[in-house]
Design a protein around this motif. Structure first.
Motif, PDB file in Angstrom:
ATOM      1  N   GLU A 244     -16.981  10.911  13.079  1.00 39.77           N
ATOM      2  CA  GLU A 244     -18.019  11.367  12.207  1.00 39.77           C
ATOM      3  C   GLU A 244     -18.135  11.375  10.848  1.00 39.77           C
ATOM      4  O   GLU A 244     -19.312  10.959  10.364  1.00 39.77           O
ATOM      5  CB  GLU A 244     -17.996  12.977  12.846  1.00 39.77           C
ATOM      6  N   THR A 245     -17.001  11.671  10.152  1.00 40.52           N
ATOM      7  CA  THR A 245     -16.931  11.512   8.650  1.00 40.52           C
ATOM      8  C   THR A 245     -16.502  10.346   8.216  1.00 40.52           C
ATOM      9  O   THR A 245     -16.447   9.808   6.981  1.00 40.52           O
ATOM     10  CB  THR A 245     -16.121  12.734   8.289  1.00 40.52           C
ATOM     11  N   SER A 246     -15.737   9.369   9.070  1.00 43.09           N
ATOM     12  CA  SER A 246     -14.964   8.181   8.398  1.00 43.09           C
ATOM     13  C   SER A 246     -13.879   8.483   7.363  1.00 43.09           C
ATOM     14  O   SER A 246     -13.498   7.740   6.625  1.00 43.09           O
ATOM     15  CB  SER A 246     -15.997   7.277   7.753  1.00 43.09           C
ATOM     16  N   LEU A 247     -13.472   9.719   7.532  1.00 43.06           N
ATOM     17  CA  LEU A 247     -12.537  10.128   6.676  1.00 43.06           C
ATOM     18  C   LEU A 247     -11.173   9.690   7.118  1.00 43.06           C
ATOM     19  O   LEU A 247     -10.901   9.486   8.532  1.00 43.06           O
ATOM     20  CB  LEU A 247     -12.203  11.564   6.641  1.00 43.06           C
ATOM     21  N   LEU A 248     -10.286   8.879   6.234  1.00 38.43           N
ATOM     22  CA  LEU A 248      -8.948   8.486   6.560  1.00 38.43           C
ATOM     23  C   LEU A 248      -7.836   9.391   6.615  1.00 38.43           C
ATOM     24  O   LEU A 248      -7.714  10.216   5.698  1.00 38.43           O
ATOM     25  CB  LEU A 248      -8.634   7.218   5.818  1.00 38.43           C
ATOM     26  N   ARG A 249      -7.000   9.574   7.957  1.00 35.65           N
ATOM     27  CA  ARG A 249      -5.918  10.383   7.882  1.00 35.65           C
ATOM     28  C   ARG A 249      -4.555   9.480   7.945  1.00 35.65           C
ATOM     29  O   ARG A 249      -4.354   8.952   8.815  1.00 35.65           O
ATOM     30  CB  ARG A 249      -5.728  11.264   8.897  1.00 35.65           C
ATOM     31  N   ILE A 250      -4.073   9.268   6.629  1.00 34.71           N
ATOM     32  CA  ILE A 250      -3.010   8.188   6.327  1.00 34.71           C
ATOM     33  C   ILE A 250      -1.476   8.935   6.742  1.00 34.71           C
ATOM     34  O   ILE A 250      -1.305  10.060   6.338  1.00 34.71           O
ATOM     35  CB  ILE A 250      -2.878   7.682   4.953  1.00 34.71           C
ATOM     36  N   LYS A 251      -1.126   8.597   7.808  1.00 38.51           N
ATOM     37  CA  LYS A 251      -0.001   9.144   8.340  1.00 38.51           C
ATOM     38  C   LYS A 251       1.379   9.085   7.557  1.00 38.51           C
ATOM     39  O   LYS A 251       1.711   8.095   6.758  1.00 38.51           O
ATOM     40  CB  LYS A 251       0.221   8.509   9.752  1.00 38.51           C
ATOM     41  N   SER A 252       2.419  10.010   7.704  1.00 36.51           N
ATOM     42  CA  SER A 252       3.346  10.013   7.049  1.00 36.51           C
ATOM     43  C   SER A 252       4.179   8.901   7.458  1.00 36.51           C
ATOM     44  O   SER A 252       5.342   8.289   6.641  1.00 36.51           O
ATOM     45  CB  SER A 252       4.197  11.507   7.284  1.00 36.51           C
ATOM     46  N   LEU A 253       4.215   8.266   8.541  1.00 33.78           N
ATOM     47  CA  LEU A 253       5.172   7.092   9.170  1.00 33.78           C
ATOM     48  C   LEU A 253       4.815   5.964   8.164  1.00 33.78           C
ATOM     49  O   LEU A 253       5.807   5.059   7.947  1.00 33.78           O
ATOM     50  CB  LEU A 253       4.463   6.590  10.454  1.00 33.78           C
ATOM     51  N   LEU A 254       3.655   5.887   7.270  1.00 31.98           N
ATOM     52  CA  LEU A 254       3.533   4.869   6.342  1.00 31.98           C
ATOM     53  C   LEU A 254       4.541   4.978   5.267  1.00 31.98           C
ATOM     54  O   LEU A 254       5.040   3.919   4.822  1.00 31.98           O
ATOM     55  CB  LEU A 254       2.163   4.868   5.771  1.00 31.98           C
ATOM     56  N   GLY A 255       4.861   6.095   4.853  1.00 28.64           N
ATOM     57  CA  GLY A 255       5.903   6.459   3.668  1.00 28.64           C
ATOM     58  C   GLY A 255       7.401   5.883   4.145  1.00 28.64           C
ATOM     59  O   GLY A 255       8.040   5.651   3.373  1.00 28.64           O
ATOM     60  N   VAL A 256       7.704   5.579   5.378  1.00 28.02           N
ATOM     61  CA  VAL A 256       9.021   5.267   5.892  1.00 28.02           C
ATOM     62  C   VAL A 256       9.562   3.957   5.057  1.00 28.02           C
ATOM     63  O   VAL A 256      10.784   3.991   4.847  1.00 28.02           O
ATOM     64  CB  VAL A 256       9.176   5.395   7.143  1.00 28.02           C
ATOM     65  N   MET A 257       8.572   3.050   5.016  1.00 26.86           N
ATOM     66  CA  MET A 257       8.864   1.768   4.540  1.00 26.86           C
ATOM     67  C   MET A 257       7.947   1.297   3.563  1.00 26.86           C
ATOM     68  O   MET A 257       6.802   1.510   3.737  1.00 26.86           O
ATOM     69  CB  MET A 257       8.899   0.847   5.631  1.00 26.86           C
TER      70      MET A 257
ATOM     71  N   LEU B 102       0.801  -1.109  -0.068  1.00 27.19           N
ATOM     72  CA  LEU B 102      -0.011   0.073  -0.095  1.00 27.19           C
ATOM     73  C   LEU B 102       0.798   1.258  -0.007  1.00 27.19           C
ATOM     74  O   LEU B 102       0.750   2.187  -0.742  1.00 27.19           O
ATOM     75  CB  LEU B 102      -0.722  -0.016   1.275  1.00 27.19           C
ATOM     76  N   SER B 103       1.841   1.249   0.728  1.00 25.81           N
ATOM     77  CA  SER B 103       3.022   2.352   0.848  1.00 25.81           C
ATOM     78  C   SER B 103       3.445   2.551  -0.450  1.00 25.81           C
ATOM     79  O   SER B 103       3.579   3.688  -1.018  1.00 25.81           O
ATOM     80  CB  SER B 103       3.715   2.230   1.933  1.00 25.81           C
ATOM     81  N   LYS B 104       3.966   1.533  -1.007  1.00 27.85           N
ATOM     82  CA  LYS B 104       4.589   1.700  -2.242  1.00 27.85           C
ATOM     83  C   LYS B 104       3.467   2.384  -3.504  1.00 27.85           C
ATOM     84  O   LYS B 104       4.019   3.143  -4.201  1.00 27.85           O
ATOM     85  CB  LYS B 104       5.079   0.300  -2.885  1.00 27.85           C
ATOM     86  N   TYR B 105       2.325   1.707  -3.197  1.00 27.34           N
ATOM     87  CA  TYR B 105       1.595   2.121  -4.401  1.00 27.34           C
ATOM     88  C   TYR B 105       1.060   3.566  -4.297  1.00 27.34           C
ATOM     89  O   TYR B 105       1.143   4.218  -5.290  1.00 27.34           O
ATOM     90  CB  TYR B 105       0.014   1.201  -4.405  1.00 27.34           C
ATOM     91  N   ILE B 106       0.827   4.224  -3.151  1.00 29.94           N
ATOM     92  CA  ILE B 106       0.138   5.374  -3.031  1.00 29.94           C
ATOM     93  C   ILE B 106       1.337   6.272  -3.210  1.00 29.94           C
ATOM     94  O   ILE B 106       1.365   7.549  -3.596  1.00 29.94           O
ATOM     95  CB  ILE B 106      -0.675   5.753  -1.803  1.00 29.94           C
TER      96      ILE B 106
END
Length: 386
Positions: free
Chosen positions: A359-372, A287-291
């Protein structure tokens, strides 16, 4: 003669053992117990100065009281599934306080006392299967922490028969499991008051203690905004922090624009590290590689977060399945994209890689994901070794 006043390799190992175990029982881990005991002075000083944490050394056990800066979802007892599990567990602890060490009691006695003390919206009813399963989970954790021991019988049979009897015995550890508080526990009305009570004792160098706790207790630390005081502390004292952490542990500090975390080169068996052997972490790396491979499509905000709806996230999973699905574990191959989304979000929450707005179910994907990031070898479909 061994020098016990130095923070040497034994002290480093002792600190790591205390961080990764609720407590060290002398009867179960005598070597660990003696190792920590031999380095007690330097460890106690370091825990107090850097973390503001209390080291308890008892003739039967050693325990570091690990109090987080902010409670996270993944910090709970992983085998518990419902709030009822925790409530039953606490009622059982209350029952055990009234038992003498090595005093024996029956499961039916425990059930009766828990039922009487339980403060839920609905009373406990042991004829209900879900209530019995909740009790079983609580009792298994009591045994796992060695607060009780089984003398005769098997708790597993209780799920089919509420009349099932088991004979237990209270242990010396049952009265030391809960933390002690300066005031009567009933005077606290909200969990945040318990955290505030701890910081009243740690007003000196509070910022440093907050940062050390966050770094050592969490997968990572996120910058909330440009004036985030904890993150500014890390940026300003990065070299000093890095030097101190490497001197007193096997960890290495990494600091990026929006995230900071610790890594370890050679993880020990008891340590939780990312990625682990679970198939979900393989997918998270993909997922990290893809986005992150599509910066024009998925843009990060000032805090390094990528905002995405659950529907958009599911579309990403569909795209990933088309690209790499044949390499996925069978568990995920056979699952719907909706199911994969649920599993991945649960795992990502545990690793602090995503926050979901209630409330909105909005996802906040954190920058930590991009480390690996991760990907399969080019010839994975043919079983090659490239």
């Amino acid at each position: 003669m061994e020098q016990t006043h130095l923070f040497d390799e034994k002290a480093i190992q002792g600190m790591d053992l205390l961080f990764h175990h609720y407590w060290i029982l002398r009867s179960e881990q005598p070597e660990w117990y003696q190792l920590v005991r031999a380095r007690e002075k330097v460890l106690r000083r370091y825990f107090n100065e850097k973390f503001g944490l209390r080291l308890i050394v008892h003739q039967h056990f050693i325990k570091l009281e690990k109090i987080p800066v902010e409670p996270e979802e993944w910090m709970g007892i992983q085998d518990f599934q419902e709030p009822m599990d925790y409530a039953i567990f606490c009622c059982a602890l209350s029952f055990l306080e009234g038992q003498a060490v090595d005093e024996q009691f029956l499961l039916s006695e425990l059930c009766q006392e828990i039922q009487a003390d339980y403060q839920g919206d609905f009373p406990l009813d042991w004829t209900l299967y879900v209530h019995r399963k909740s009790l079983i989970r609580a009792v298994k954790i009591l045994m796992e922490f060695q607060l009780i021991r089984t003398i005769d019988g098997e708790i597993g049979r209780f799920d089919q028969n509420e009349e099932q009897e088991v004979l237990y015995e209270a242990t010396i550890y049952s009265r030391y499991f809960m933390r002690t508080y300066p005031d009567d526990f009933s005077t606290y009305h909200h969990w945040s008051e318990l955290l505030n009570e701890d910081w009243k004792l740690n007003q000196e160098d509070e910022r440093r203690k907050r940062v050390y706790r966050k770094l050592f207790f969490s997968p990572g630390l996120h910058r909330r905004d440009q004036q985030d005081p904890d993150f500014l502390y890390i940026r300003n004292y990065r070299n000093r922090l890095s030097e101190d952490i490497e001197k007193h542990s096997d960890y290495k500090l990494h600091v990026y624009k929006n995230t900071a975390f610790l890594s370890v080169a050679e993880p020990r068996q008891y340590q939780q590290v990312f990625p682990n052997t679970k198939a979900s972490t393989d997918l998270i790396l993909q997922l990290s590689k893809y986005i992150h491979g599509q910066p024009n499509r998925y843009k990060a905000n000032e805090n390094g977060e990528m905002l995405m709806t659950e529907g958009e996230f599911e579309q990403v999973i569909d795209d990933m399945r088309k690209l790499h699905g044949t390499g996925w574990a069978k568990y995920f191959r056979d699952m719907s994209s909706s199911g994969v989304r649920t599993e991945l979000l649960r795992s990502m929450k545990d690793w602090m890689l995503v926050e979901v707005e209630n409330e909105t179910s909005l996802l906040r994907i954190k920058s930590l994901l991009g480390v690996m990031t991760g990907e399969y070898p080019a010839d994975y479909q043919t079983g090659g070794t490239e």
